[in-house]
Design a protein around this motif. Structure first.
Motif, PDB file in Angstrom:
ATOM      1  N   HIS A 141      40.025  41.621  40.086  1.00 52.17           N
ATOM      2  CA  HIS A 141      40.930  40.466  40.072  1.00 52.17           C
ATOM      3  C   HIS A 141      40.220  39.217  39.571  1.00 52.17           C
ATOM      4  N   CYS A 143      40.511  34.822  40.121  1.00 46.92           N
ATOM      5  CA  CYS A 143      41.072  33.762  40.972  1.00 46.92           C
ATOM      6  C   CYS A 143      40.987  32.434  40.254  1.00 46.92           C
ATOM      7  N   HIS A 182      45.691  42.257  45.752  1.00 45.49           N
ATOM      8  CA  HIS A 182      45.785  41.121  44.825  1.00 45.49           C
ATOM      9  C   HIS A 182      44.979  41.392  43.573  1.00 45.49           C
ATOM     10  N   HIS A 196      36.504  32.818  40.852  1.00 44.06           N
ATOM     11  CA  HIS A 196      35.569  33.937  40.737  1.00 44.06           C
ATOM     12  C   HIS A 196      36.218  35.096  39.987  1.00 44.06           C
ATOM     13  N   ASN A 198      36.250  39.390  40.072  1.00 42.45           N
ATOM     14  CA  ASN A 198      35.952  40.492  41.004  1.00 42.45           C
ATOM     15  C   ASN A 198      35.800  41.819  40.282  1.00 42.45           C
ATOM     16  N   TYR A 237      29.880  37.924  47.394  1.00 43.57           N
ATOM     17  CA  TYR A 237      30.027  36.966  46.298  1.00 43.57           C
ATOM     18  C   TYR A 237      28.646  36.475  45.913  1.00 43.57           C
ATOM     19  N   GLU A 247      32.109  38.754  42.203  1.00 47.19           N
ATOM     20  CA  GLU A 247      32.336  39.402  43.495  1.00 47.19           C
ATOM     21  C   GLU A 247      32.319  40.919  43.305  1.00 47.19           C
TER      22      GLU A 247
HETATM   23 FE   LIG Z   1      38.062  37.907  45.402  1.00 48.21          FE
END
Ligand SMILES: [Fe+2]
Length: 290
Positions: A141, A143, A182, A196, A198, A237, A247
C-alpha cells in the motif's frame, strides 16, 4: 464514481539516485528493473513491471499511481474528474512507457497530492531477482497525507470507489479497493506528502529477520516491530534516503464480505490504536510532494 481496481506504483524524485538505488536494492530487497532511461531507476516487488521508480532530480514524491479497469474506464475517469472541476493532464506515450502502463492521466487531489490513474499496467513473468532476500511478496500500500482526513476519506469514497476499512479517529483513514484491508491510506499531515510505502513479506520470520538486518546495518527504525489493531498486520517502519519511509508488514486482514464489514473508529489518543504491542510511536518521515 471512478472504480479503482488496485494500486500501481510510486514515482519519487531523488537528489542522489545511486544512494536511493543502493538502499532499495541491498537494504529493502527490491528487484531492479533494467532500463535505458537516463536518470531513472525502476523496481519490482511482484508481477507488476514496476512499483517504485526513482527519478534523478529534486527530492520528493512525484506521483502515486492507481489502477482503473481499462482504457475506456480511464477515459471515463478523465471525464468524471473534469466534470467535478478537477484539472486533468493526459500522459504522453513516453510517460506511459516510463511508467510501464498503456495510458495514464494525472490530477491533484484536493490537498495537492499528485495522483496518476493508469490503465494497462504491464505485468511480467520475469523472475524476481531481489538484491537481498527480504521475503517481499508484494507492493502492499501507499499512504498519502491530508490536513483533513475525514474530507479525504469522503473524497476517495465518493469520487472514487474506495471503501473505508477503519479509522484512527481523524488521524488516519484506511481504505480498500480490493479485499486487502487497505491499499491506500490517508494520514493527517499539514501538506501533501507520501507518508510511507509498504511491502508485504511472506512470514513473521521474514519480518523479524528484516528487523535485525536493518538494525545491524544502522538503518533508522521509525516504528516497530509492532502490530496494527486495524489491519492486524505486524510491521516495521524504517527510514530510507530522501525521507522515504518504507514499511514491511505481514498478516494483513482480508475483508471478503463488504456488506458484513463495519468500519471501526480507534481512539487516536491511545498509542495502542497504532501499535497494540505498545511500542514507541514515532511519526514517520514524510516525502513531500514536489
Ligand atoms: Fe502502512
Amino acid at each position: 464514481m471512478i472504480t479503482l481496481t488496485d494500486i500501481a506504483y510510486v514515482r519519487s524524485g531523488v537528489s542522489d539516485l545511486d544512494g536511493a538505488v543502493d538502499f532499495a536494492t541491498k537494504i529493502v530487497g527490491l528487484t531492479p528493473v533494467p532500463t535505458d532511461e537516463p536518470g531513472v531507476a525502476h523496481f519490482r516487488a511482484d508481477e507488476r513491471s514496476r512499483c517504485l521508480t526513482f527519478v534523478q532530480g529534486p527530492s520528493g514524491v512525484i506521483a502515486t499511481g492507481l489502477r482503473v479497469g481499462g482504457h475506456d474506464e480511464l477515459a471515463d475517469a478523465e471525464t468524471q474528474l473534469e466534470k467535478r472541476g478537477i484539472s486533468v493532464t493526459r500522459g504522453d506515450a513516453a510517460g506511459a512507457a516510463s511508467r510501464g502502463v498503456g495510458a495514464f492521466i494525472g490530477f491533484n487531489d484536493p490537498w495537492g497530492n499528485r495522483v496518476e490513474l493508469v490503465s494497462g499496467q504491464h505485468v511480467t513473468a520475469e523472475l524476481l531477482a531481489p538484491g537481498r532476500n527480504a521475503g517481499i511478496t508484494e507492493y502492499g500500500h501507499s499512504c498519502l497525507d491530508a490536513p483533513d482526513v475525514v474530507e479525504a476519506g469522503r473524497f476517495w469514497t465518493t469520487v472514487f470507489s474506495a471503501k473505508v476499512s477503519d479509522w484512527v479517529g481523524e488521524m488516519a483513514c484506511l481504505l480498500r479497493v480490493d479485499p486487502m484491508h487497505h491499499k491506500l491510506a490517508i494520514f493527517h499531515g499539514e501538506g501533501p506528502a507520501l507518508c510511507h510505502i509498504n511491502f508485504q513479506v511472506a512470514s513473521y520470520d521474514d519480518l523479524f529477520r528484516n528487523w535485525h538486518f536493518l538494525v545491524d546495518n544502522d538503518v533508522e527504525i521509525i516504528q516497530g516491530p509492532g502490530r496494527h489493531p486495524t489491519s492486524g498486520s505486524a510491521f516495521v517502519y524504517f527510514r530510507g534516503p530522501e525521507n522515504l519511509t518504507y514499511e514491511y508488514a505481514v498478516g494483513t486482514r482480508m475483508i471478503t464480505d463488504d456488506n458484513a464489514w463495519v468500519p471501526r473508529v480507534f481512539d487516536p489518543a491511545l498509542p495502542s490504536s497504532i501499535d497494540m504491542w505498545r511500542g514507541p510511536i514515532t511519526p514517520t518521515t514524510r516525502q513531500r510532494q514536489l
